[in-house]
Design an enzyme around this catalytic site. Structure first.
Site, PDB file in Angstrom:
ATOM      1  N   LYS B  91       0.823  -1.214   0.000  1.00  0.00           N
ATOM      2  CA  LYS B  91       0.000   0.000   0.000  1.00  0.00           C
ATOM      3  C   LYS B  91       0.852   1.257   0.000  1.00  0.00           C
ATOM      4  CE  LYS B  91      -2.589  -0.415   3.633  1.00  0.00           C
ATOM      5  NZ  LYS B  91      -2.297  -1.737   4.198  1.00  0.00           N
ATOM      6  N   THR B  93       4.047   1.610  -0.795  1.00  0.00           N
ATOM      7  CA  THR B  93       4.806   1.681  -2.046  1.00  0.00           C
ATOM      8  C   THR B  93       3.912   2.199  -3.170  1.00  0.00           C
ATOM      9  OG1 THR B  93       6.123  -0.174  -1.252  1.00  0.00           O
ATOM     10  CG2 THR B  93       6.272   0.331  -3.594  1.00  0.00           C
ATOM     11  N   ARG B 115       1.538   7.509   7.096  1.00  0.00           N
ATOM     12  CA  ARG B 115       1.667   7.262   8.534  1.00  0.00           C
ATOM     13  C   ARG B 115       3.134   7.149   8.926  1.00  0.00           C
ATOM     14  NH1 ARG B 115      -1.087   1.776   8.394  1.00  0.00           N
ATOM     15  NH2 ARG B 115      -0.154   1.928   6.343  1.00  0.00           N
ATOM     16  N   LYS B 126      10.168  -6.670  10.391  1.00  0.00           N
ATOM     17  CA  LYS B 126       9.346  -6.039   9.371  1.00  0.00           C
ATOM     18  C   LYS B 126      10.138  -5.160   8.411  1.00  0.00           C
ATOM     19  CE  LYS B 126       5.163  -3.216   8.920  1.00  0.00           C
ATOM     20  NZ  LYS B 126       5.746  -2.042   8.274  1.00  0.00           N
ATOM     21  N   ALA B 345      -4.171  -0.014  13.412  1.00  0.00           N
ATOM     22  CA  ALA B 345      -5.354  -0.189  12.577  1.00  0.00           C
ATOM     23  C   ALA B 345      -6.304  -1.233  13.164  1.00  0.00           C
ATOM     24  CB  ALA B 345      -4.951  -0.582  11.167  1.00  0.00           C
ATOM     25  N   PHE B 376      -3.866  -1.941   7.119  1.00  0.00           N
ATOM     26  CA  PHE B 376      -4.428  -3.271   6.857  1.00  0.00           C
ATOM     27  C   PHE B 376      -5.304  -3.267   5.597  1.00  0.00           C
ATOM     28  CE2 PHE B 376      -4.089  -4.204  11.708  1.00  0.00           C
ATOM     29  CZ  PHE B 376      -2.765  -4.528  11.556  1.00  0.00           C
ATOM     30  N   PHE B 464       4.642  -8.276  -9.036  1.00  0.00           N
ATOM     31  CA  PHE B 464       5.786  -8.899  -8.375  1.00  0.00           C
ATOM     32  C   PHE B 464       6.521  -9.772  -9.391  1.00  0.00           C
ATOM     33  CE2 PHE B 464       5.636  -8.443  -3.638  1.00  0.00           C
ATOM     34  CZ  PHE B 464       4.666  -7.467  -3.615  1.00  0.00           C
ATOM     35  N   TRP B 493       7.373  -0.295  -8.123  1.00  0.00           N
ATOM     36  CA  TRP B 493       8.481  -0.746  -7.272  1.00  0.00           C
ATOM     37  C   TRP B 493       9.768  -0.775  -8.103  1.00  0.00           C
ATOM     38  CZ3 TRP B 493      11.645  -5.202  -7.357  1.00  0.00           C
ATOM     39  CH2 TRP B 493      12.451  -5.361  -6.212  1.00  0.00           C
TER      40      TRP B 493
END
Lengths: 641, 641
Positions: B91, B93, B115, B126, B345, B376, B464, B493
């Site tokens: 999201k 990215t 955020r 992460k 979230a 999320f 991807f 990306w």
């Protein structure tokens, strides 16, 4: 000899004084500071050497030091105090007032180097720490609160290490040797590699292999199992809030943590060893080295376990990178100030950072002055400034200003006990020459102590409203007859730099004419006991030192672990030259008890506890929070004092 | 209708793409950002309206909003996602890539509002949260670590209130009515006064007196005794470190605290109600009002006790004043970004701040775009964005971009479970049209849900490396046949803004041509149960809602306390549309359990817990700290990813 440095073209700010003297925050908010880039240019910083944080604060890059490496240092002056009452005697106010006098009235290149206060006490009873009256650092709200985030960065770095301690114990307890090793050295795309911090651990273990598959099962176990003894953990979590309910806690009570609980505690952030390290590190490399050496506990064999072993050194220095740069601010009269670090003056050494002092000494140049301060009285902060801070910095101080008040002398002379929140007894508000004379013994001892380090003592008599002329003159004469190089009545709280011009002249004179030379109180080669005895006898006036069994065991342990040659940092009450706050004046021949000895190996000292030392403050029934507010229309802060 | 705003003269930064795509940090460090004052000028900020924090970050003053009050808002676009796998679907990215495309390739005034991530997970598994590949916010180290200190300020404000709760209980337990009252309203120089926050409490109690001496003994008692029921305390301490051993603790075990111990816990900072408040407040006054209303516990009579009662409102807003200003940064292609707030979230609403969106909408003007994101999947972050955030902001969104990946669809279609740290099963690395087709039901449900709010759904198919052309085209066609306004394969990306130009064109087209209009899912007047059922049935696909006895009791309590008209915030797993993470795809007719309901009265919502929600993360056996380091020669951070 380097190059002498040049005179700054500093434009002082004039202050419009009001009588009676308004509150600190009203004075601070009434002054319009220079934009910090203007000040930076005045003191010859290059634009690439600082980053603004808003309009009135800047972080100064360590590269300044490299650029000015060949420049001669300025004079290096320490401000300390007599044994204080609980009110404090005005060291920071005097430091700021003296710098305003030197920089804005005598036109000498001058830097003040101050400690950053903790947010905890600000919201309690103590109030701000940016000086007071017309001798303040501005903006005082920034100074007292987040500033440029250094305190928060230290909290974050400390707590990452603390979290990793318990988490690692947990992972070791819940995994087989094989599982643990395979997780620590995972295969990524069919390839297994040690990270650099893991290679460092292998080296420490004497394992000379770089391929994870080559280790024997025994080597794998010794690599993967730190075997931390939970009972030996000395590294605590910190928080920069006065929160007494975190003084004694039990952590890890959840099912998910398999109830591997243990007793622990939070300290307030200035008590973190990371804070002491930041203040004592002389370069980024030295910082990293010290962080890695932090001993957090012993393993089950009694060997020290370090931050390096827990792989926390890298992330800690990443978290601290910005915080390691001193923050540039200004006094009410527009002279420069570095605010950087604020370690406790009991379990740590209580001085602002070496790096700020070093950069400031280069910036002021050979005819300039750097005035720095140390916490509590001269028996604590000053002794540690010399024997710990100056030892690590290699810097040579030139003079000591010792702040004294009539109030504190009367207390040492037998006046009733004064305490925060209670009105002052009569003997403090009325002339009493006898109490001043009797109480002088405390100041006399400190003056003698300064002499033991080879330096001139300049007494700054910090004038308060109840002081009479006769009391002040008596004190001045006593000082001059008892070894002080000078003794000056000053009124910088009410008058700003102008009230400290005579003090500033005495400081200039002492620095330029003193013939003595600085020396340490003890060589590092003495045993731990000998160093402790040297300090207790010479500085405190003790007759002997009494070691508890626990302390004796620690002497043995630390000597065996190779830490016996570190300097000593003594944690005792600041309200007496002795260990007992009821011994006022200048007690002699008492037995000085050493209850326990602990190690801040990363910071580079052992600390000896002579009593119960509180490392977490608390809020009283009606803390300052009742008065603090924000005017949302103007953005002005109300009620900080 | 206001004035339309003018086109910025923004100079995009060009990126030199390398194949294969390097690590995030290598890409970030290879780009030279604009000085932030240059960007500020480009987007028409006035010099007085921002403060630089270093060269690449600035705090933007709220006064901008007042200056541009009459300017029309730009288009307001939300980026959300399908029900994610544990890897996340990109999201942030996509938000960044879309803004790079809009701002640097289509030359539309565009702001990304993101955020701020927690420091905790950064050091765990992460990694960073600044986007990825050639769609990132720079400098990424700042973004992921201290930034401008907002997270630390929130921690400090939260913990001051938390400390005052236990301290106040302690003072009330250990003092007589008289002693307590006299300490709370002390005589200073013979004068006794209530502070403004104390007068506010008197007003709440219905005591219409202003002279402390006039209160009756009963009035004094009710003023001085908050009588907090320790068992009812819902306000926890927070720390921005992953520290699982603080999940369940006992505090106050010391003798000095008279062993008034209680069970408690630390949450991670984004879980603080203060964070949710910062994100939802629409002005400084609103912020203060919400802080004061925080309910921390009930008293012994079951009435809510607030931050106002504890006198913490003023100091909290003082601590938060700077943090309430959004931080300006930039994308890799030099377009502007606001980074501001990052509430959870689950137990909170998971969106960046209202104030940043509002300022950005004015700055871009009527033909510009503000792209914001929510946490999320669309069932959580998006529903809350609409029903909570937009309700409080009064802002009207124009379009929703929903991010989908072939990987996540395959997982919803019945592919093996994927998990962090394990290699991807074969069906994810080889073409499998059947799984994509089956898994589409999840995305279809989200597209339908977007329609329920009256808005167009633009599917961003985030490409991807294992995705085949046939899979991507299949997915695009499925979207277009099932209600999506557009569906676009994007490659931001690997290609930066250029890879999202088609997506950007679809967004522009949808905003400029859509005929529907935004509506809420429920009116606030519904009962708590009705609101919960509306969300569970309409958004999740539940057949019914099952309330535990505890939840039922809370419904009664909060309705009685007058909080029944607040919007609902549901805390459930993000890995399923339902409450059970094993229900993939688009489950229907399940019973949705509500275990407990809690109140964030200051933030302005009730939150319902449908399962165990972790509010403190932990470090794994080999966290990212093993790779993170600082090159002390260059000052470069290594190993952040």
């Amino acid at each position: 000899m380097g190059t002498p440095g040049r005179m700054w073209s500093l434009k002082p700010l004039s202050i419009e004084r009001v009588t009676p003297v308004p509150s600190d925050i009203d004075i601070a908010l009434a002054q319009v500071p220079k934009n910090i880039d203007v000040l930076a240019e005045e003191i010859t910083l290059l634009p690439a050497e600082y980053d603004c944080y808003g309009r009135q604060k800047a972080k100064v890059d360590l590269s300044v030091f490299d650029r000015l490496r060949d420049q001669e240092d300025g004079y290096y002056v320490l401000v300390t105090g007599i044994t204080p009452t609980p009110f404090g005697e005005g060291k920071t106010t005097t430091t700021v007032g003296l710098c305003q006098a030197l920089g804005a009235h005598l036109n000498r290149n001058t830097f003040a180097c101050l400690r950053q206060p903790s947010q905890g006490p600000i919201f309690g009873i103590k109030g701000g720490a940016a000086g007071g009256g017309y001798s303040q650092v501005i903006p005082m709200v920034d100074f007292n609160l987040h500033l440029t985030g250094d305190m928060h960065a230290i909290t974050a770095a400390n707590n990452l290490l603390a979290a990793q301690i318990d988490t690692r114990i947990y992972h070791e307890k819940t995994q087989s040797d094989k599982g643990l090793y395979n997780r620590l050295v995972p295969s990524k795309g069919g390839k297994r590699e040690f990270s650099p911090i893991q290679l460092k651990r292998l080296k420490k273990l004497g394992i000379n292999k770089t391929n994870p598959d080559d280790l024997t099962p025994e080597e794998r176990e010794s690599f993967a199992r730190l075997n931390i003894d939970p009972k030996s953990i000395t590294f605590n979590r910190v928080i920069d809030t006065s929160d007494r309910f975190l003084r004694e806690i039990t952590i890890g009570e959840g099912v998910l943590e398999q109830r591997f609980s243990r007793k622990s505690q939070f300290d307030i952030t200035p008590a973190s060893e990371v804070m002491a390290i930041m203040a004592l590190a002389t370069s980024l490399d030295d910082l990293k080295d010290r962080l890695g050496k932090i001993v957090i506990a012993s393993n089950l064999k009694g060997e020290p376990v370090t931050a390096d072993d827990l792989a926390c050194t890298g992330p800690m220095i990443v978290l601290l990178q910005e915080a390691f740069k001193p923050t540039l601010m200004q006094t009410l009269e527009g002279t420069p100030v570095f605010v950087h670090c604020g370690p406790f003056a009991n379990i740590a050494h209580g001085c602002s950072s070496i790096i700020a002092d070093k950069i400031a000494l280069k910036l002021v140049g050979s005819n300039g002055f750097v005035v720095t301060e140390s916490g509590f009285g001269a028996d604590l902060g000053m002794e540690k400034f010399f024997n710990i801070k100056c030892r690590y910095s290699g810097l040579t101080p030139n003079a000591v200003v010792i702040v004294a008040t009539i109030r504190a002398l009367k207390s040492h002379g037998g006046g009733s006990i004064v305490s925060l929140g209670s009105p002052l007894p009569d003997e403090y508000t009325q002339e009493n020459l006898d109490l001043v004379k009797k109480g002088f013994c405390n100041l006399k001892k400190h003056i003698e102590n300064i002499g033991k380090f080879g330096l001139p003592a300049i007494v700054a008599i910090n004038r308060f409203k109840f002081d009479t002329e006769r009391e002040l003159l008596l004190l001045r004469n006593l000082c001059l007859c008892n070894g002080a190089a000078a003794a000056v009545i000053c009124n910088h709280w009410a008058e700003g730099g102008e009230g400290a011009v005579d003090l500033a002249k005495s400081v200039v004179n002492a620095c330029e004419t003193w013939k003595g030379s600085f020396r340490f109180l003890y060589p590092l080669e003495l045993t731990i006991e000998e160093k402790l005895e040297r300090i207790a006898r010479e500085i405190y006036g003790a007759g002997s030192v009494e070691f508890s069994d626990k302390a004796k065991a620690k002497v043995k342990l630390y000597t065996a672990q190779g830490f016996g040659n570190l300097p000593l940092c003594i944690s005792k009450t600041q309200l007496s030259l002795s260990h007992d706050q009821s011994f006022l004046g200048a007690p002699v021949d008492f037995k000085f008890p050493v209850r326990d000895i602990r190690a801040s190996v990363g910071a580079g000292f052992l600390y000896a506890l002579s009593g119960d030392i509180m490392t977490m403050t608390g809020l009283n029934t009606r803390p300052a929070i009742y008065d603090i507010d924000l005017d949302t229309k103007t953005g002005r802060v109300i009620g900080l004092f």
